[in-house]
Design an enzyme around this catalytic site. Structure first.
Site, PDB file in Angstrom:
ATOM      1  N   HIS A  90       3.852   7.109  -9.158  1.00  0.00           N
ATOM      2  CA  HIS A  90       4.023   6.509  -7.833  1.00  0.00           C
ATOM      3  C   HIS A  90       4.108   4.998  -8.012  1.00  0.00           C
ATOM      4  O   HIS A  90       3.356   4.418  -8.790  1.00  0.00           O
ATOM      5  CB  HIS A  90       2.825   6.847  -6.939  1.00  0.00           C
ATOM      6  N   ARG A 182      -2.822   2.650  12.214  1.00  0.00           N
ATOM      7  CA  ARG A 182      -3.100   1.416  11.462  1.00  0.00           C
ATOM      8  C   ARG A 182      -2.107   0.319  11.817  1.00  0.00           C
ATOM      9  O   ARG A 182      -2.463  -0.859  11.904  1.00  0.00           O
ATOM     10  CB  ARG A 182      -3.041   1.698   9.949  1.00  0.00           C
TER      11      ARG A 182
HETATM   12  N1  URA Z   1       2.236   3.563   1.255  1.00  0.00           N
HETATM   13  C1  URA Z   1       1.551   4.558   1.869  1.00  0.00           C
HETATM   14  O1  URA Z   1       1.907   5.714   1.758  1.00  0.00           O
HETATM   15  N2  URA Z   1       0.478   4.229   2.600  1.00  0.00           N
HETATM   16  C2  URA Z   1       0.043   2.960   2.744  1.00  0.00           C
HETATM   17  O2  URA Z   1      -0.948   2.745   3.414  1.00  0.00           O
HETATM   18  C3  URA Z   1       0.761   1.949   2.098  1.00  0.00           C
HETATM   19  C4  URA Z   1       1.858   2.273   1.352  1.00  0.00           C
END
Ligand code: URA
Length: 452
Positions: A90, A182
């Site tokens: 990732h 968020r």
């Molecule tokens: N990528 C995500 O999947 N979540 C985050 O909070 C930030 C980047």
């Protein structure tokens, strides 16, 4: 039953939440997404919980429990029937960062070629803001289907050892709700919430190994080196606590990686590399892809060191077996592989322009985030989820930092859908490119390795 308000107050006051409290809160969050009338938690309480975590942080144990509660909040991928070592990588996102497109076929080729078997169940994202997204790149291949249900993903993995798809609607639903919230509550930047968000989705792939590419430098998602390192440490400890071997590499993102930035352009670059046409501007991309693959092969016990893994990855790339795997993956996902016969002919932007050096000297640096925004303005990226993206927009880099330039030498070629887009991106690039008389310091591609 613990009342959500008590959980919020305890977190607000700095207490360490129990596993049961965290699980109960996340279960209520998911229920609120399914049936808000019957949910035990209100949107205001979810927002308050996020702010309490933002302010107070979490212990490593709390973070592992939050990540696990989110990971198991919906359907998860189960690879046990495949009897294979599942591994993924990732990246926190960058400009021209297309390593996934090389790594998936390289590891798949290693998984097919020798025992033990390895598979890469890669669930990827879309471009947002200044960074690109693997799904948008893959969808420029005619017919390529990134929206496979879990049972079809398993079939593709069984036959090709890699699958590249988007998140299914029922995978980690808690993250979808929390992520959306968020955005509106000023809590996006919490490293704890970022870690739980990323790791819950990655661990839902049922991984035995995970390699994280955490970017540093002017194009990185995190604002400072220290912030990137802290996020890397959180993600590694969370992965290890979940029983997944995890490593994070802090890698430089101070200029676009490789030769092209943009959706089809990045597929084209990777196809060229896999077909054995290695352009010098792609050297950093190849090196990073080999290093990350090396760690994946090392975790899977194919090799005895990550360095040996990087050499094996390079051999798989050079010998053409990674390209054979790529063709199998694309075919299995419905893509038309005939476009790879002449990728340059498939590139059909409406407009293009060369951006040239305004003076002679060394290319000393650039604000890579701004370059990423220029790529987005050209049409390759999006401002908000759901916006369309252009297949052919993007940027070709003609020089790397440290290169000597003459006045008027080409620095970038811009591709867009209109002259207006080219004007806007040109103005952005003009603000950010720095050419100086002195040779800048050479910075390593990999700065630090964080292990559990
Ligand atoms: N990528 C995500 O999947 N979540 C985050 O909070 C930030 C980047």
């Amino acid at each position: 039953m613990i009342h959500p308000l008590d959980i919020i107050i305890r977190k607000r006051d700095g207490a360490e939440l129990t596993k049961a409290e965290i699980e109960q809160f996340i279960a209520a969050v998911v229920q609120s997404g399914e049936n808000s009338e019957q949910a035990n938690v209100t949107p205001a309480q979810i927002a308050a919980f996020l702010m309490a975590v933002f302010q107070r942080g979490m212990s490593r144990r709390e973070l592992a429990d939050l990540t696990a509660a989110m990971r198991f909040s919906g359907e998860t991928f189960d690879t046990s029937a495949l009897h294979t070592f599942t591994v993924d990588k990732h990246s926190t996102g960058g400009v021209g960062d297309k390593t996934s497109l090389l790594i998936a076929p390289m590891i798949a080729a290693a998984g097919i070629e020798r025992t033990p078997s390895i598979s890469v169940p890669m669930i990827s994202g879309r471009s947002l803001g200044h960074t690109g997204g693997t799904l948008d790149k893959l969808e420029t291949i005619p017919g390529f289907n990134t929206q496979l249900p879990l049972n079809r993903m398993t079939e593709v993995l069984r036959s090709t050892h890699a699958v590249l798809v988007g998140q299914t609607p029922r995978l980690v639903p808690a993250d979808r709700i929390l992520y959306g919230m968020r955005d509106h509550t000023g809590t996006v930047e919490s490293p704890f919430l970022i870690c739980a968000s990323i790791m819950s989705k990655k661990l839902a792939e049922d991984l035995r190994g995970l390699v994280l590419d955490v970017k540093i430098g002017s194009g990185a998602f995190m604002p400072t080196y220290e912030a990137s390192k802290f996020l890397a440490e959180l993600m590694v400890s969370t992965g290890e606590l979940a029983g997944t071997r995890t490593v994070a590499l802090l890698t430089m993102m101070n200029e676009p990686l490789g030769r092209f930035s943009g959706n089809w352009l990045e597929i084209w670059e990777c196809v060229d590399i896999m077909q054995g046409k290695r352009h010098p501007m792609s050297a950093d991309l190849i090196e990073l892809s080999n290093i990350l693959s090396g760690w994946m092969l090392y975790f899977a016990n194919k090799v005895t060191t990550p360095e040996e893994g990087a050499s094996l990855a390079n051999r798989l790339l050079e010998s053409g077996v990674a390209y054979q795997s790529w063709l199998s993956i694309v075919e299995a996902q419905g893509g038309d592989t005939s476009v790879f016969e002449n990728p340059a002919a498939f590139h059909k932007p409406e407009a293009s322009r060369v951006f040239r050096a305004h003076r002679a000297g060394f290319l000393a640096g650039m604000d890579c985030k701004k370059v990423g925004w220029a790529v987005q303005r050209l049409g390759a990226g999006r401002n908000k989820p759901g916006d369309p993206v252009s297949a052919h927009a993007g940027l070709q880099s003609h020089a790397k930092i440290g290169q000597k330039m003459g006045e008027g030498d080409p620095l970038f070629t811009l591709y867009g859908d209109s002259e207006a887009q080219l004007d806007e991106a040109t103005a952005m690039l003009a603000e950010t490119v720095n050419i100086s008389d002195t040779l800048p310091a050479t910075l390593p591609l990999v700065h630090e390795i964080v292990l559990g």
